[in-house]
Write an enzyme that holds these catalytic residues in place. Structure first.
Site, PDB file in Angstrom:
ATOM      1  N   GLN A 204      -5.669  -3.203  10.686  1.00 23.70           N
ATOM      2  CA  GLN A 204      -4.544  -2.567  11.377  1.00 23.70           C
ATOM      3  C   GLN A 204      -4.960  -1.277  12.076  1.00 23.70           C
ATOM      4  O   GLN A 204      -4.122  -0.428  12.370  1.00 23.70           O
ATOM      5  CB  GLN A 204      -3.410  -2.284  10.396  1.00 23.70           C
ATOM      6  CG  GLN A 204      -2.785  -3.554   9.849  1.00 23.70           C
ATOM      7  CD  GLN A 204      -1.555  -3.244   9.008  1.00 23.70           C
ATOM      8  OE1 GLN A 204      -0.529  -2.829   9.525  1.00 23.70           O
ATOM      9  NE2 GLN A 204      -1.676  -3.435   7.705  1.00 23.70           N
TER      10      GLN A 204
ATOM     11  N   ARG B 111       5.044  -7.373  10.917  1.00 18.36           N
ATOM     12  CA  ARG B 111       6.264  -6.579  10.721  1.00 18.36           C
ATOM     13  C   ARG B 111       7.435  -7.464  10.317  1.00 18.36           C
ATOM     14  O   ARG B 111       8.443  -7.000   9.814  1.00 18.36           O
ATOM     15  CB  ARG B 111       6.680  -5.835  12.007  1.00 18.36           C
ATOM     16  CG  ARG B 111       5.730  -4.801  12.577  1.00 18.36           C
ATOM     17  CD  ARG B 111       5.226  -3.836  11.568  1.00 18.36           C
ATOM     18  NE  ARG B 111       3.942  -4.274  11.046  1.00 18.36           N
ATOM     19  CZ  ARG B 111       3.424  -3.828   9.893  1.00 18.36           C
ATOM     20  NH1 ARG B 111       4.068  -2.969   9.151  1.00 18.36           N
ATOM     21  NH2 ARG B 111       2.256  -4.273   9.463  1.00 18.36           N
TER      22      ARG B 111
ATOM     23  N   ASP C  28      -1.733   7.861   3.889  1.00 18.64           N
ATOM     24  CA  ASP C  28      -1.326   6.499   4.251  1.00 18.64           C
ATOM     25  C   ASP C  28      -1.983   6.151   5.593  1.00 18.64           C
ATOM     26  O   ASP C  28      -2.324   7.046   6.363  1.00 18.64           O
ATOM     27  CB  ASP C  28       0.212   6.445   4.383  1.00 18.64           C
ATOM     28  CG  ASP C  28       0.740   5.008   4.322  1.00 18.64           C
ATOM     29  OD1 ASP C  28      -0.074   4.058   4.168  1.00 18.64           O
ATOM     30  OD2 ASP C  28       1.971   4.827   4.416  1.00 18.64           O
ATOM     31  N   GLU C  29      -2.155   4.878   5.887  1.00 20.01           N
ATOM     32  CA  GLU C  29      -2.725   4.423   7.170  1.00 20.01           C
ATOM     33  C   GLU C  29      -4.063   5.115   7.446  1.00 20.01           C
ATOM     34  O   GLU C  29      -4.314   5.588   8.561  1.00 20.01           O
ATOM     35  CB  GLU C  29      -1.750   4.715   8.328  1.00 20.01           C
ATOM     36  CG  GLU C  29      -0.337   4.191   8.113  1.00 20.01           C
ATOM     37  CD  GLU C  29      -0.187   2.713   8.470  1.00 20.01           C
ATOM     38  OE1 GLU C  29      -1.189   2.056   8.822  1.00 20.01           O
ATOM     39  OE2 GLU C  29       0.951   2.208   8.347  1.00 20.01           O
TER      40      GLU C  29
ATOM     41  N   LYS D  49       0.831  -1.207   0.000  1.00 19.67           N
ATOM     42  CA  LYS D  49       0.000   0.000   0.000  1.00 19.67           C
ATOM     43  C   LYS D  49       0.868   1.262   0.000  1.00 19.67           C
ATOM     44  O   LYS D  49       0.642   2.177  -0.785  1.00 19.67           O
ATOM     45  CB  LYS D  49      -0.911   0.035   1.242  1.00 19.67           C
ATOM     46  CG  LYS D  49      -1.944  -1.063   1.270  1.00 19.67           C
ATOM     47  CD  LYS D  49      -2.856  -0.939   2.476  1.00 19.67           C
ATOM     48  CE  LYS D  49      -2.131  -1.155   3.797  1.00 19.67           C
ATOM     49  NZ  LYS D  49      -1.498  -2.470   3.949  1.00 19.67           N
ATOM     50  N   THR D  50       1.841   1.284   0.903  1.00 19.53           N
ATOM     51  CA  THR D  50       2.690   2.469   0.985  1.00 19.53           C
ATOM     52  C   THR D  50       3.479   2.630  -0.310  1.00 19.53           C
ATOM     53  O   THR D  50       3.651   3.740  -0.820  1.00 19.53           O
ATOM     54  CB  THR D  50       3.630   2.368   2.202  1.00 19.53           C
ATOM     55  OG1 THR D  50       2.831   2.179   3.370  1.00 19.53           O
ATOM     56  CG2 THR D  50       4.466   3.613   2.373  1.00 19.53           C
TER      57      THR D  50
HETATM   58  P1  ATP Z   1       1.666  -2.135   5.929  1.00 23.84           P
HETATM   59  O1  ATP Z   1       0.229  -2.541   5.920  1.00 23.84           O
HETATM   60  O2  ATP Z   1       2.442  -2.889   6.934  1.00 23.84           O
HETATM   61  O3  ATP Z   1       1.837  -0.666   5.979  1.00 23.84           O
HETATM   62  P2  ATP Z   1       2.043  -2.003   3.082  1.00 23.84           P
HETATM   63  O4  ATP Z   1       0.830  -2.585   2.482  1.00 23.84           O
HETATM   64  O5  ATP Z   1       2.133  -0.544   3.127  1.00 23.84           O
HETATM   65  O6  ATP Z   1       2.269  -2.633   4.523  1.00 23.84           O
HETATM   66  P3  ATP Z   1       4.632  -1.873   1.833  1.00 23.84           P
HETATM   67  O7  ATP Z   1       5.377  -1.474   3.030  1.00 23.84           O
HETATM   68  O8  ATP Z   1       4.328  -0.868   0.798  1.00 23.84           O
HETATM   69  O9  ATP Z   1       3.270  -2.599   2.305  1.00 23.84           O
HETATM   70  O10 ATP Z   1       5.320  -3.102   1.140  1.00 23.84           O
HETATM   71  C1  ATP Z   1       5.776  -4.211   1.879  1.00 23.84           C
HETATM   72  C2  ATP Z   1       7.061  -4.744   1.301  1.00 23.84           C
HETATM   73  O11 ATP Z   1       6.805  -5.382   0.059  1.00 23.84           O
HETATM   74  C3  ATP Z   1       8.066  -3.650   1.007  1.00 23.84           C
HETATM   75  O12 ATP Z   1       9.360  -4.145   1.280  1.00 23.84           O
HETATM   76  C4  ATP Z   1       7.880  -3.411  -0.481  1.00 23.84           C
HETATM   77  O13 ATP Z   1       9.038  -2.879  -1.078  1.00 23.84           O
HETATM   78  C5  ATP Z   1       7.578  -4.814  -0.986  1.00 23.84           C
HETATM   79  N1  ATP Z   1       6.763  -4.816  -2.230  1.00 23.84           N
HETATM   80  C6  ATP Z   1       5.534  -4.305  -2.369  1.00 23.84           C
HETATM   81  N2  ATP Z   1       5.083  -4.516  -3.629  1.00 23.84           N
HETATM   82  C7  ATP Z   1       6.055  -5.153  -4.300  1.00 23.84           C
HETATM   83  C8  ATP Z   1       6.201  -5.642  -5.649  1.00 23.84           C
HETATM   84  N3  ATP Z   1       5.252  -5.511  -6.549  1.00 23.84           N
HETATM   85  N4  ATP Z   1       7.356  -6.258  -5.959  1.00 23.84           N
HETATM   86  C9  ATP Z   1       8.330  -6.418  -5.037  1.00 23.84           C
HETATM   87  N5  ATP Z   1       8.256  -5.983  -3.770  1.00 23.84           N
HETATM   88  C10 ATP Z   1       7.134  -5.353  -3.397  1.00 23.84           C
HETATM   89 MG    MG Z   2       2.322   0.810   4.739  1.00 24.27          MG
END
Ligand code: ATP
Ligand code: MG
Length: 722
Positions: free
Chosen positions: A251, A606, A220-221, A35-36
């Site tokens: 979350q 995490r 975000d969040e 997402k981030t």
């Molecule tokens: P959270 O809910 O914990 O905030 P999130 O959904 O924001 O998580 P991110 O932090 O954006 O998730 O991504 C999680 C990990 O996965 C990061 O290390 C990111 O670089 C990796 N990632 C996300 N999408 C891809 C992709 N398409 N290919 C490779 N790595 C990815």
């Molecule tokens: Mg995130």
């Protein structure tokens, strides 16, 4: 223009969200699904494809650290500086808007931000002034009442004077508190948000200006926004269909601070033409970790429901360690971290996560004695330490002598012989004449009503402040800080304190001078403030990001709450016990319990590669001995995902407690696991295992100086120490 690099590393669903035409978008997806990452790429994508200036972007993150990271990642994708982009926390952005528009917002130009600790002190003073008993009107409860209403957008004047005595008294307190803040130009955290909402709502021209400026707004969040935050997002984006939010209902962990998961539903009805994108692939964790998290969270009712899978292999099973006591738990965790580092891992890839700040101390001690650099986020932040707050209070008085909160804090620190009676007199002059304490003290020394002695001591304080103000002219920021800690006598005061505490405080004050020397801010974003004001605002708003750590590669310690959004290869969730996690107050309340479960879900997700959960079978906490049970959350994880670790001890409970030395003639062992012992040659250590019986009995001790040793009790001269 080549933009393929912005989307080439994304999966289909992520790409859909990043490249969607301008409209409101909700990315609803589980942890680690990107997402981030999508948010960052989306911003770069629209700037490039719509040929926008980075000025047109507003992005809200959860911490200041996340904001810095986000800006860096966007700049990398764009390949140029995005300094003009507004990215920050709700509070940081609100502060910035209020600085620009203090006048329109009805605030003095020199308003100062106070943190929740200052707020609590103010409330205590208020209770005193109104002769209300703290036992009957607990200051924290009053604080919760005031902030709760502010977060819902309600001012005291909006609220009816009805209800029982309690209601009316609380309302009076709220009103008085608002007046005191206004008089001394102080703004608390909840006020920052509420003020900005009112500012935008009541100033059509200003609102239109920002609506035109911010062509795209990102959050975000999103699941952790509260009512007032959502309300100002609404104002900025209403009718424009340009709000891009990402979040995960599983979350949502700030319900206790007014966050509303319902904002996700409101978004869907408030932005009728929105697009919802769901991401289902997790890129962060091994299958074992992810499946454990999935299995845990299904125990919550009323979820929006999401799928999450990974292409990654099973990885290591999750390790569960039943520690003998809290010391043993800390010992275990630190040993595992040492192993990790020995095997080539970085310290910064390891995180220790706990439910409550008080848990950090033991881990800190262990890490310290093991010579392992670490960093604690949150907790008693550098800027929250008493000696630092005293120094900051003097700086506040230099910037704005009418700051009552700062005034009360340091009028008699170091001790000048200004007693409570004199301070009470000052308060009453200030109250009666509706002036600040600074004005009151100046008035009082000129009046004939005080004794010569009182006059002398008050004048000594006035002189200190006036001298600081005069000398501050033309000095660099760190020189101002230096004078504030020296000329006020603060350094000498702590030098005279006995023992390490005083020394540490002197060091902290010196570190503050250092922090001022290194203080860095973006030239573009000063909003006309001088360096000192910027530094003071920074001290109030930052969260432990400026601790004087010389090492980048250090073990990360933080609460589960502050771990949100982050990821680490190696994660320890410690103290996973009933009554600690879930917290005692949540056990009786189903909705709070669900929030704790979400917090556990946040914690587990995490971890990228290795996850340890631990609990202690006995724990001394808040000065009491407790014998907790392992948390229900552990039981909710399928047992085939968990491997229990035992240290091979043949007994797991103390046989008896040795009060004094050990005698080999005793039948039973005199040593308890976790007992501190001393050895003539090896020095002090902690007993970790006991094996065998009688003459064969041996113990394993971890000595501070020499590490682990097995010793035969019959020969080793071990002494139990308290
Ligand atoms: P959270 O809910 O914990 O905030 P999130 O959904 O924001 O998580 P991110 O932090 O954006 O998730 O991504 C999680 C990990 O996965 C990061 O290390 C990111 O670089 C990796 N990632 C996300 N999408 C891809 C992709 N398409 N290919 C490779 N790595 C990815
Ligand atoms: Mg995130």
């Amino acid at each position: 223009m080549d933009v393929t690099h912005i989307i080439e590393s994304l999966n289909d669903a992520q790409r859909q969200a990043v490249t969607a035409p301008s409209q409101s978008i909700l990315v609803l997806a589980g942890a680690g699904s990107g997402k981030t990452r999508v948010l960052v790429h989306r911003i770069a994508w629209i700037i490039k494809t719509q040929d926008l200036s980075s000025q047109s972007i507003l992005a809200v993150t959860f911490t200041n650290k996340a904001a810095t990271e986000m800006r860096g990642r966007i700049e990398k994708l764009l390949d140029y500086s995005a300094q003009a982009m507004w990215v920050g926390t709700f509070h940081g952005l609100a502060h910035r808007l209020l600085r620009r528009h203090a006048h329109e917002a009805g605030l003095p130009e020199a308003f100062q931000v106070i943190d929740s600790d200052d707020q609590l002190r103010m409330i205590k003073r208020l209770l005193k002034a109104l002769a209300l008993d703290e036992a009957r009107w607990p200051p924290r409860q009053v604080q919760g009442y005031i902030n709760g209403h502010k977060e819902e957008g309600r001012r005291a004047r909006h609220m009816p004077e009805t209800g029982d005595l309690y209601q009316r008294q609380m309302l009076t307190l709220y009103r008085e508190y608002e007046q005191t803040c206004m008089r001394s130009g102080l703004v608390d955290f909840a006020e920052l948000l509420l003020r900005v909402h009112e500012l935008l709502r009541d100033n059509e021209k200003l609102l239109q200006f920002y609506k035109q400026r911010f062509l795209h707004v990102h959050v975000d969040e999103f699941q952790d926004t509260n009512t007032i935050q959502y309300a100002w997002l609404r104002l900025l984006t209403e009718g424009k269909n340009n709000l891009f939010v990402v979040g995960d209902d599983d979350q949502s962990i700030y319900g206790w601070r007014g966050a509303k998961i319902e904002n996700i539903y409101s978004f869907q009805s408030d932005y009728p033409n929105h697009l919802v994108v769901r991401l289902e692939q997790n890129y962060r964790s091994t299958a074992n970790i992810l499946n454990a998290a999935n299995a845990l969270i299904v125990n919550n009712q009323g979820r929006m429901g999401k799928e999450l899978w990974t292409e990654d292999g099973d990885g290591e099973p999750i390790s569960l360690y039943a520690a003998f006591n809290e010391q043993d738990e800390a010992y275990f965790v630190v040993e595992r971290i040492k192993k990790w580092v020995e095997l080539g891992g970085l310290r910064s890839e390891a995180a220790i996560l706990y439910r409550s700040n008080v848990q950090s101390r033991l881990f800190e001690e262990r890490l310290m004695s093991g010579g392992i650099p670490y960093r604690v986020y949150g907790g008693l932040r550098f800027f929250e330490r008493a000696e630092i707050k005293n120094a900051l209070a003097y700086l506040h008085l230099i910037a704005h002598a009418n700051n009552d909160s700062a005034f009360e804090r340091v009028i008699n620190i170091p001790n000048r012989g200004i007693g409570p009676k004199t301070i009470e007199d000052l308060r009453s002059v200030a109250r009666d004449e509706r002036i600040s304490l600074w004005q009151a003290v100046n008035k009082l020394v000129l009046s004939g009503v005080i004794t010569a002695r009182t006059k002398r001591v008050l004048n000594s304080f006035i002189d200190v402040i006036n001298n600081l103000i005069e000398q501050a002219e033309g000095l660099a920021l760190h020189e101002k800080v230096q004078r504030a800690v020296e000329h006020t006598g603060l350094i000498d005061f702590h030098k005279k304190e006995k023992g390490e505490k005083g020394e540490a405080r002197v060091e902290n004050l010196q570190e503050l001078v250092n922090a001022a020397r290194q203080f860095d801010y973006e030239e573009d974003n000063t909003e006309g403030l001088n360096e000192l004001d910027l530094f003071l605002a920074h001290a109030a708003l930052e969260s432990g990001e400026m601790q004087g750590d010389q090492y980048d590669d250090c073990v990360q310690l933080m609460t589960l709450h502050s771990a949100k959004g982050l990821e680490f290869k190696l994660v320890f969730i410690v103290g996973v016990e009933e009554g600690l996690f879930p917290s005692p107050r949540s056990i009786e309340d189903p909705s709070r319990l669900e929030e704790e479960r979400r917090l556990c879900y946040v914690g587990i997700t995490r971890a990228m590669q290795i996850l340890y959960l631990s609990y202690a079978e006995s724990r001394r906490i808040y000065g009491r001995d407790t014998y907790p049970k392992c948390s229900r959350f552990i039981k909710e994880i399928p047992s085939d995902k968990i491997q229990e670790i035992r240290m091979g001890a043949t007994i797991s409970r103390p046989v008896s407690m040795a009060k004094s030395g050990f005698s080999p003639r005793q039948q039973k062992t005199a040593f308890q696991l976790g007992q501190r012992v001393s050895h003539v040659k090896f020095g002090e250590g902690v007993v970790l295992q006991v094996e065998g019986e009688g003459a064969q009995e041996r113990v394993q001790v971890n000595f501070t100086a020499v590490g682990m040793k097995w010793l035969m009790l019959a020969y080793a001269k071990l002494e139990a120490i308290a």
